[in-house]
Design an enzyme around this catalytic site. Structure first.
Site, PDB file in Angstrom:
ATOM      1  N   SER A   1       0.839  -1.202   0.000  1.00 59.42           N
ATOM      2  CA  SER A   1       0.000   0.000   0.000  1.00 59.42           C
ATOM      3  C   SER A   1       0.869   1.244   0.000  1.00 59.42           C
ATOM      4  CB  SER A   1      -0.873   0.024   1.255  1.00 59.42           C
ATOM      5  OG  SER A   1      -1.547   1.267   1.381  1.00 59.42           O
TER       6      SER A   1
ATOM      7  N   TYR B   1      -2.585  -1.019  10.968  1.00 62.84           N
ATOM      8  CA  TYR B   1      -2.612  -1.463   9.571  1.00 62.84           C
ATOM      9  C   TYR B   1      -1.361  -1.060   8.803  1.00 62.84           C
ATOM     10  CZ  TYR B   1      -4.275  -1.333   4.649  1.00 62.84           C
ATOM     11  OH  TYR B   1      -4.411  -1.474   3.285  1.00 62.84           O
TER      12      TYR B   1
ATOM     13  N   LYS C   1       1.487  -3.102   6.166  1.00 60.57           N
ATOM     14  CA  LYS C   1       1.732  -2.829   4.750  1.00 60.57           C
ATOM     15  C   LYS C   1       3.208  -2.512   4.515  1.00 60.57           C
ATOM     16  CE  LYS C   1      -1.705  -4.258   3.537  1.00 60.57           C
ATOM     17  NZ  LYS C   1      -2.060  -5.113   2.399  1.00 60.57           N
TER      18      LYS C   1
HETATM   19  N1  LIG Z   1      -8.738  -0.430  -1.216  1.00 60.20           N
HETATM   20  C1  LIG Z   1      -7.659   0.304  -0.963  1.00 60.20           C
HETATM   21  O1  LIG Z   1      -7.711   1.560  -0.945  1.00 60.20           O
HETATM   22  C2  LIG Z   1      -6.358  -0.351  -0.737  1.00 60.20           C
HETATM   23  C3  LIG Z   1      -6.236  -1.700  -0.496  1.00 60.20           C
HETATM   24  N2  LIG Z   1      -4.998  -2.252  -0.271  1.00 60.20           N
HETATM   25  C4  LIG Z   1      -4.855  -3.676  -0.020  1.00 60.20           C
HETATM   26  O2  LIG Z   1      -5.468  -4.401  -1.051  1.00 60.20           O
HETATM   27  C5  LIG Z   1      -5.783  -5.690  -0.564  1.00 60.20           C
HETATM   28  C6  LIG Z   1      -7.174  -6.052  -1.047  1.00 60.20           C
HETATM   29  O3  LIG Z   1      -8.104  -5.182  -0.428  1.00 60.20           O
HETATM   30  P1  LIG Z   1      -9.384  -4.573  -1.178  1.00 60.20           P
HETATM   31  O4  LIG Z   1      -9.607  -5.295  -2.435  1.00 60.20           O
HETATM   32  O5  LIG Z   1      -9.224  -3.127  -1.201  1.00 60.20           O
HETATM   33  O6  LIG Z   1     -10.523  -4.859  -0.129  1.00 60.20           O
HETATM   34  P2  LIG Z   1     -11.605  -6.025  -0.024  1.00 60.20           P
HETATM   35  O7  LIG Z   1     -12.145  -5.961   1.358  1.00 60.20           O
HETATM   36  O8  LIG Z   1     -12.544  -5.913  -1.151  1.00 60.20           O
HETATM   37  O9  LIG Z   1     -10.753  -7.328  -0.240  1.00 60.20           O
HETATM   38  C7  LIG Z   1     -10.034  -7.943   0.790  1.00 60.20           C
HETATM   39  C8  LIG Z   1     -10.050  -9.422   0.519  1.00 60.20           C
HETATM   40  O10 LIG Z   1      -9.287 -10.091   1.509  1.00 60.20           O
HETATM   41  C9  LIG Z   1     -10.052 -11.170   1.974  1.00 60.20           C
HETATM   42  N3  LIG Z   1      -9.690 -11.538   3.322  1.00 60.20           N
HETATM   43  C10 LIG Z   1      -9.785 -10.795   4.444  1.00 60.20           C
HETATM   44  N4  LIG Z   1      -9.397 -11.516   5.507  1.00 60.20           N
HETATM   45  C11 LIG Z   1      -9.038 -12.734   5.029  1.00 60.20           C
HETATM   46  C12 LIG Z   1      -8.562 -13.907   5.630  1.00 60.20           C
HETATM   47  N5  LIG Z   1      -8.366 -13.971   6.958  1.00 60.20           N
HETATM   48  N6  LIG Z   1      -8.287 -14.973   4.847  1.00 60.20           N
HETATM   49  C13 LIG Z   1      -8.502 -14.919   3.513  1.00 60.20           C
HETATM   50  N7  LIG Z   1      -8.950 -13.836   2.888  1.00 60.20           N
HETATM   51  C14 LIG Z   1      -9.215 -12.753   3.641  1.00 60.20           C
HETATM   52  C15 LIG Z   1     -11.491 -10.677   1.926  1.00 60.20           C
HETATM   53  O11 LIG Z   1     -12.399 -11.743   1.991  1.00 60.20           O
HETATM   54  C16 LIG Z   1     -11.481  -9.955   0.598  1.00 60.20           C
HETATM   55  O12 LIG Z   1     -11.699 -10.846  -0.470  1.00 60.20           O
HETATM   56  C17 LIG Z   1      -5.625  -5.632   0.940  1.00 60.20           C
HETATM   57  O13 LIG Z   1      -4.412  -6.269   1.307  1.00 60.20           O
HETATM   58  C18 LIG Z   1      -5.522  -4.149   1.236  1.00 60.20           C
HETATM   59  O14 LIG Z   1      -4.765  -3.885   2.371  1.00 60.20           O
HETATM   60  C19 LIG Z   1      -3.866  -1.516  -0.314  1.00 60.20           C
HETATM   61  C20 LIG Z   1      -3.946  -0.181  -0.557  1.00 60.20           C
HETATM   62  C21 LIG Z   1      -5.173   0.503  -0.777  1.00 60.20           C
HETATM   63  C1  LIG Z   2      -8.465   1.033   3.378  1.00 57.92           C
HETATM   64  C2  LIG Z   2      -7.913   2.395   3.113  1.00 57.92           C
HETATM   65  O1  LIG Z   2      -8.871   3.192   2.482  1.00 57.92           O
HETATM   66  C3  LIG Z   2      -6.767   2.333   2.201  1.00 57.92           C
HETATM   67  O2  LIG Z   2      -5.924   1.293   2.563  1.00 57.92           O
HETATM   68  C4  LIG Z   2      -4.731   1.598   2.182  1.00 57.92           C
HETATM   69  O3  LIG Z   2      -3.798   0.843   2.267  1.00 57.92           O
HETATM   70  C5  LIG Z   2      -4.703   2.974   1.620  1.00 57.92           C
HETATM   71  O4  LIG Z   2      -3.593   3.657   2.027  1.00 57.92           O
HETATM   72  C6  LIG Z   2      -5.942   3.561   2.123  1.00 57.92           C
HETATM   73  O5  LIG Z   2      -5.741   4.125   3.393  1.00 57.92           O
END
Ligand SMILES: NC(=O)C1=CN([C@@H]2O[C@H](COP(=O)(O)OP(=O)(O)OC[C@H]3O[C@@H](n4cnc5c(N)ncnc54)[C@H](O)[C@@H]3O)[C@@H](O)[C@H]2O)C=CC1
Ligand SMILES: C[C@H](O)[C@@H]1OC(=O)[C@H](O)[C@@H]1O
Length: 253
Positions: A143, A156, A160
């Site tokens: 991230s 968090y 990251k």
């Molecule tokens: N959405 C954002 O602004 C950002 C997201 N990220 C990272 O991207 C990655 C994906 O997140 P998003 O798609 O945004 O959110 P999301 O909530 O849509 O996806 C997260 C996924 O991880 C899965 N998950 C959570 N806990 C779990 C576990 N214990 N075992 C297996 N799967 C698990 C969820 O079921 C979901 O499919 C995360 O690592 C998040 O930290 C990084 C930077 C920014």
């Molecule tokens: C979940 C937040 O909106 C998101 O997660 C990250 O890792 C980004 O920096 C944002 O804060």
């Protein structure tokens, strides 16, 4: 077709960035194994979308915070497709909470899912790649928060920074096996993880206003960078971190 007949594994791929990455890899010719936590319908839809592209897909249920989930996921992928070429560590949580009264269970769960889960998953995938003997690519979804802080994300942001650091160290440990390790650093991408946070209209407008490209990100914005790092186009790229944030990080004034 940048990933023709490659086998790609993605964690947390029943929705959001993971699902977009899984489908993006299939669009480039890969067969895909997805890990999911509990969303059966989302996982089934990801599998259906990949199969509609003419590629093979399986969904394997498992909590990445449990050590044994990692080997079980890799074993299931090898049973289905014979090998692992690319591993995408994506699963993560971000339960926004203030620092001074952070409940220990929230802190510990966040560490276990985001960092410990990544460690054991990457280790299991790397061991399989080493056994195969012909290299591989590992990509961690870190991230922008690896580089900057968040007052409601004190539990968090270290996770990251941790997965970003993990990719730097595994790049060294695994380079001699031809395994490349890189991270993508998304900015603010609209997904379930921040739906509640971005429901605050003032915050949403502030965040969008900080982005030189003029909009928040969407999950598919990560698919291209992940496919690139997985592919031979990035054959001399390892230990790198690619910001995918619309320019947010560099926008001081
Ligand atoms: N959405 C954002 O602004 C950002 C997201 N990220 C990272 O991207 C990655 C994906 O997140 P998003 O798609 O945004 O959110 P999301 O909530 O849509 O996806 C997260 C996924 O991880 C899965 N998950 C959570 N806990 C779990 C576990 N214990 N075992 C297996 N799967 C698990 C969820 O079921 C979901 O499919 C995360 O690592 C998040 O930290 C990084 C930077 C920014
Ligand atoms: C979940 C937040 O909106 C998101 O997660 C990250 O890792 C980004 O920096 C944002 O804060």
């Amino acid at each position: 077709m940048l990933l023709k007949d490659k086998v790609v594994l993605v964690t947390g791929a029943s929705q959001g960035i993971g699902k977009a990455a899984a489908i993006g890899c299939a669009q480039h010719g890969a067969d895909v194994a997805i890990n999911y936590h509990s969303d059966e319908a989302g996982a089934a839809d990801a599998v259906a979308q990949i199969e509609a592209l003419g590629r093979r897909a399986i969904a394997v249920k498992g909590d990445v915070a449990q050590v044994e989930t990692a080997q079980a996921f890799v074993d299931a992928a090898v049973a289905a497709f014979g090998r692992v070429d690319v591993f995408v560590n994506n699963a993560g949580i971000c339960p926004f909470h203030a620092f001074l009264d952070m409940p220990p269970e929230v802190m510990e769960r966040t560490m276990k899912v985001n960092l410990f889960g990544a460690y054991y998953m990457v280790q299991a995938a790397a061991n399989q790649m080493v056994k195969q003997g012909d290299g591989g690519a590992i990509i961690a979804v870190s991230s922008i928060s690896a580089l900057v802080g968040g007052g409601m994300q004190t539990h968090y942001t270290p996770t990251k920074a941790g997965v970003h650091s993990l990719m730097q160290s595994t790049a060294i440990a695994l380079g001699k096996y031809g395994i490349r390790c890189n991270s993508v650093l998304p900015g603010t991408i609209e997904t379930a993880i921040n739906k509640e946070d971005l429901a605050d209209v003032a915050k949403r407008e502030y965040m969008a206003g900080r982005i030189p490209l003029g909009r928040l990100g969407e999950p598919d914005d990560l698919a291209g960078p992940i496919v690139f790092l997985a592919s031979d186009l990035a054959r001399y790229v390892t230990g790198a971190a690619l910001l995918v944030d619309g320019g947010a990080f560099v926008n001081l004034q």
